[in-house]
Scaffold this active site. Structure first.
Site, PDB file in Angstrom:
ATOM      1  N   GLU A  55       0.864  -1.240  -0.094  1.00 14.93           N
ATOM      2  CA  GLU A  55       0.008  -0.061  -0.241  1.00 14.93           C
ATOM      3  C   GLU A  55       0.921   1.513  -0.059  1.00 14.93           C
ATOM      4  OE1 GLU A  55      -0.609  -2.424   1.772  1.00 14.93           O
ATOM      5  OE2 GLU A  55      -2.682  -3.402   1.844  1.00 14.93           O
ATOM      6  N   PHE A 117     -11.423  -6.970  13.765  1.00 14.63           N
ATOM      7  CA  PHE A 117     -10.274  -7.748  12.980  1.00 14.63           C
ATOM      8  C   PHE A 117     -10.001  -6.500  12.020  1.00 14.63           C
ATOM      9  CE2 PHE A 117      -8.941  -9.999   9.140  1.00 14.63           C
ATOM     10  CZ  PHE A 117      -7.673 -10.352   9.485  1.00 14.63           C
ATOM     11  N   GLN A 118      -8.904  -6.235  11.885  1.00 19.22           N
ATOM     12  CA  GLN A 118      -8.164  -5.318  10.751  1.00 19.22           C
ATOM     13  C   GLN A 118      -8.868  -3.848  10.946  1.00 19.22           C
ATOM     14  OE1 GLN A 118      -8.106  -6.873   6.768  1.00 19.22           O
ATOM     15  NE2 GLN A 118      -6.405  -7.725   7.201  1.00 19.22           N
ATOM     16  N   LYS A 167     -17.640  -0.415   6.284  1.00 14.37           N
ATOM     17  CA  LYS A 167     -18.371  -1.557   5.297  1.00 14.37           C
ATOM     18  C   LYS A 167     -19.397  -1.443   4.930  1.00 14.37           C
ATOM     19  CE  LYS A 167     -17.239  -6.432   4.566  1.00 14.37           C
ATOM     20  NZ  LYS A 167     -16.893  -7.622   5.397  1.00 14.37           N
ATOM     21  N   MET A 476      24.449   8.845   2.072  1.00 12.24           N
ATOM     22  CA  MET A 476      24.409  10.148   2.648  1.00 12.24           C
ATOM     23  C   MET A 476      24.667  10.089   4.109  1.00 12.24           C
ATOM     24  SD  MET A 476      24.085  13.302   2.233  1.00 12.24           S
ATOM     25  CE  MET A 476      23.371  13.920   0.615  1.00 12.24           C
TER      26      MET A 476
END
Lengths: 572, 170
Positions: A55, A117-118, A167, A476
């Protein structure tokens, strides 16, 4: 309007809104909370969904798309980890003012707060790193919220907006109407600058002996490169650019001083230090530009043009603020200029500084150096490519050596400094401007941070030139360790553990090359640039311990500028 | 220097949080903060007491304005204004001290809102320095608990007709 007035599900409304916003691409990754949207996506033909492999890659791709095209980038991910994986990308877009809208799935409304969940409170998490965010609590609010999200992301000072979609909201139904207009009483960006202030600015610039234009990303975002060109050339004003400003003014033009700041050119920084009028256009005086604020540009009358009032007097207190869109202000400013300043002596002085300390590197010892690679890429692409860099030494060398002819050509993570930006952002750019050459340049460290997006590039047959500058170090950080941390090269030597990048490329199905020979560079670049239907990867194995100069150390003054290495024994 | 800033915000879910997050994220101080409804249903007023030099206060006001949910931000510090705070002070009542405490209560025009054998709860309203003075005097008896509301403030004189100018329908 199609489907207007019909009763639709949240998922259908979502796509109807994207259609209204003329969205061409959605960068996304499916999951439980957004299954309903993906179910409907199956039958959507007016936009293309690009499946990324992480993502974070989706957000950087959307940023690359937005930066290269000037349009809003769109991301769609699921709840919980899908949403939290976008956080770095959102923070990146916030720092660099990139217009993106990130749609995150959310657990059903009745489960919010239950550690479902999630579940993650993504609206809470992203509050300080978004321009604004929304949790849609009712399907009836969905269309208006999406309209607001696109408006907020793309207007004023652009930035990321998150829209969290539970949802049950996606599944619920209501009558669809897309609002024609947005009216947010708390948000009215001011585009037109104050006329009297602009008149005053013109007067000051007309009388200046040593004026300097200091140009940032705002010039590119507002699409005022042409106005800038006309204004600078008409009045013979030298132009220095921030990292995000590169491309706003042609890098090869005699009035261009290149980049200023920590790794800016010697002559740009000398000019900042000596100018009597500094005109900041869409830049924010950040610490990489100013160094120590007390000693920054002390002799100049400072004019600051910015659309964001908070940018003014934030880091440096200025004499004349003008809140407005650079495009509007520049046009008006140009019209107000009754007499042109005489800058010939000033420009001659700057040319002396150019001679005094040019950008140079060792090119006689037969070893491959990043600066040489960038010079060759610039030459081979005529300064016309879209160059997407990662973060670190190669980024600074690219900023110094690639002479951008055009705006929206330099895509880089400036504010946040996000390693792993380049590859996914180049994917977004390749979709945005399919007729342009897109070059991704990463170090060996950053390349491995979003390496999974090689799949996305291959799956979509994107002709990205994937260049890895491999010095076997986090270069760097290594440079700072050598200069400021007692040469303790703590955990920056990647050499022994780096993978074989050619084999990596080949495993993903990408034609891949590697070289450490300067004489092979042109041939490989020609080969890569000729490919138009798939990615090509080249690893440039450069010397390990080079450092980027000039350098003004963090928080220091121009008088502390280092122009070369003091400890030559480290030069290998 | 202390500043009292009045902020009209959309009465939305999360609007308060955005303001608080901005203060903590930017490293600004909040001395007190209060929020409540206004004459318009969908607008709340926050009164924030903060401190800093002119440059910081300038940034506080601009950063507040920058939030999408803020409708109007006014630094009241230079304006004639009414500032009030409410405090509930639960004070111990040592033997024989009841009269003295009641006197103090009267002087500050407080209300005794709760009473037990050993303690009194006094409600005091006024400018913050009045409340400080009351607490100071009562502390001689032993203070058990204090709850202060934070300041609410309005400009003196005619109503600030901001809402009408901004075309807000009620």
């Amino acid at each position: 309007m199609k489907n207007s007035g019909q009763v639709l599900t949240g998922a259908d409304i979502f796509f109807e809104c994207l259609r209204q916003e003329k969205v061409e691409y959605v960068f996304g990754y499916p999951g439980g909370a957004v299954l309903k949207i993906y179910e409907h996506l199956y039958d959507v033909d007016f936009l293309k969904h690009i499946l990324v492999r992480h993502e974070q890659g989706a957000v950087h791709a959307a940023e690359g798309y937005a930066k290269a095209s000037g349009k809003v980038g769109v991301v769609l991910v699921t709840s919980g980890p899908g949403a939290t994986n976008t956080v770095t990308g959102i923070a990146d877009a916030y720092m660099d003012s990139v217009p993106i809208v990130v749609f995150t799935g959310q657990v059903s409304s009745h489960l919010i707060g239950n550690d479902a969940f999630q579940e993650a409170d993504i609206v809470g998490i992203t509050r300080p790193i978004t321009k604004h965010n929304f949790l849609v609590r009712d399907v009836k609010e969905l269309a208006a919220t999406i309209k607001k999200a696109f408006f907020i992301a793309s207007s004023g000072r652009p930035g990321p907006v998150v829209v969290d979609l539970p949802k049950d909201v996606i599944a619920a139904k209501c009558q669809f109407t897309y609002p024609e207009e947005v009216d947010l009483r708390g948000y009215k960006p001011n585009y037109k600058g104050h006329t009297n202030q602009i008149k005053k600015a013109a007067e000051v610039i007309s009388k200046a002996k040593r004026p300097l234009l200091y140009v940032g990303g705002g010039v590119i975002m507002s699409g005022s490169s042409e106005e800038l060109k006309i204004f600078a050339r008409e009045n013979k004003l030298p132009v220095t650019m921030t990292l995000q400003g590169l491309g706003a003014y042609p890098g090869t033009d005699e009035l261009s001083l290149g980049m200023l700041g920590m790794h800016g050119t010697y002559w740009a920084n000398r000019a900042v230090d000596s100018c009597d009028v500094l005109v900041s256009l869409g830049a924010r005086f950040d610490d990489r530009v100013t160094g120590k604020v007390d000693t920054f540009c002390t002799k100049a009358y400072k004019i600051h043009v910015d659309i964001d009032p908070t940018a003014i007097d934030k880091n440096v207190v200025v004499d004349l603020p003008i809140v407005g869109d650079v495009k509007h202000v520049l046009a008006e400013l140009a019209a107000e200029m009754t007499t042109k300043p005489d800058t010939s002596a000033w420009l001659a002085q700057i040319d002396e500084w150019r001679e005094e300390c040019p950008l140079s590197y060792e090119d006689k010892d037969g070893k491959l150096r990043t600066e040489f690679v960038i010079d060759r890429i610039c030459e081979k692409t005529n300064g016309d490519a879209v160059i997407v860099t990662d973060v670190g030494q190669h980024q600074m060398w690219t900023a110094q050596h690639y002479k951008y002819n055009n705006p929206r050509s330099n895509l880089t993570s400036g504010g946040l400094g996000t390693m792993g930006f380049s590859l996914p952002a180049s994917i977004g750019a390749a979709f945005a401007v399919p007729d342009r050459t897109v070059v991704s340049i990463s170090g060996d460290g950053g390349f491995q941070m979003n390496i999974q997006e090689l799949t996305t590039a291959v799956a979509n047959k994107l002709p990205i030139k994937i260049f890895i500058i491999n010095n076997s170090f986090l270069g760097m950080v290594r440079q700072w360790q050598e200069l400021f941390h007692a040469e303790k090269f703590s955990f920056t030597d990647l050499g022994a553990s780096n993978p074989d990048f050619v084999k990596v490329g080949e495993a993903f199905g990408i034609e891949s090359y590697s070289t450490s020979d300067p004489k092979e560079v042109d041939g490989l670049l020609d080969k890569a640039l000729a490919v138009k239907d798939r990615p090509v990867l080249i690893e440039f194995r450069v010397v390990k311990a080079d450092m980027v100069f000039p350098m003004i150390p963090s928080g220091a003054s121009i008088s502390d500028m280092m122009v070369k290495r003091l400890n030559p024994k480290r030069m290998t | 220097m202390k500043h009292t800033i009045s902020v009209l915000v959309e009465n939305h879910f999360g609007a308060f949080d955005r303001v608080a997050t901005m203060f903590s994220g930017k490293g600004f101080n909040i001395r007190s903060i209060s929020i409540g409804e206004t004459e318009i249903e969908e607008i709340s007023r926050m009164t924030i007491v903060t401190e800093g030099d002119d440059q910081i206060i300038d940034q506080v006001v601009k950063q507040l304005n920058r939030l999408i949910d803020t409708i109007k931000v006014v630094d009241l510090s230079d304006a004639p204004r009414v500032e009030r705070e409410l405090a509930l002070i639960k004070v111990s009542v040592p033997k024989g001290a009841m009269e003295e405490i009641k006197n103090i209560n009267d002087i500050f025009r407080g209300n005794i809102v709760d009473i037990t054998n050993k303690s009194l709860t006094i409600e005091v309203t006024g400018p913050p320095d009045k409340i400080d003075a009351a607490i100071n005097l009562l502390s001689a008896f032993g203070i058990k608990e204090i709850a202060r509301s934070g300041i609410v403030a309005l400009k003196r004189g005619e109503q600030v007709r901001i809402l009408k100018e901004k075309n807000i329908t009620t």
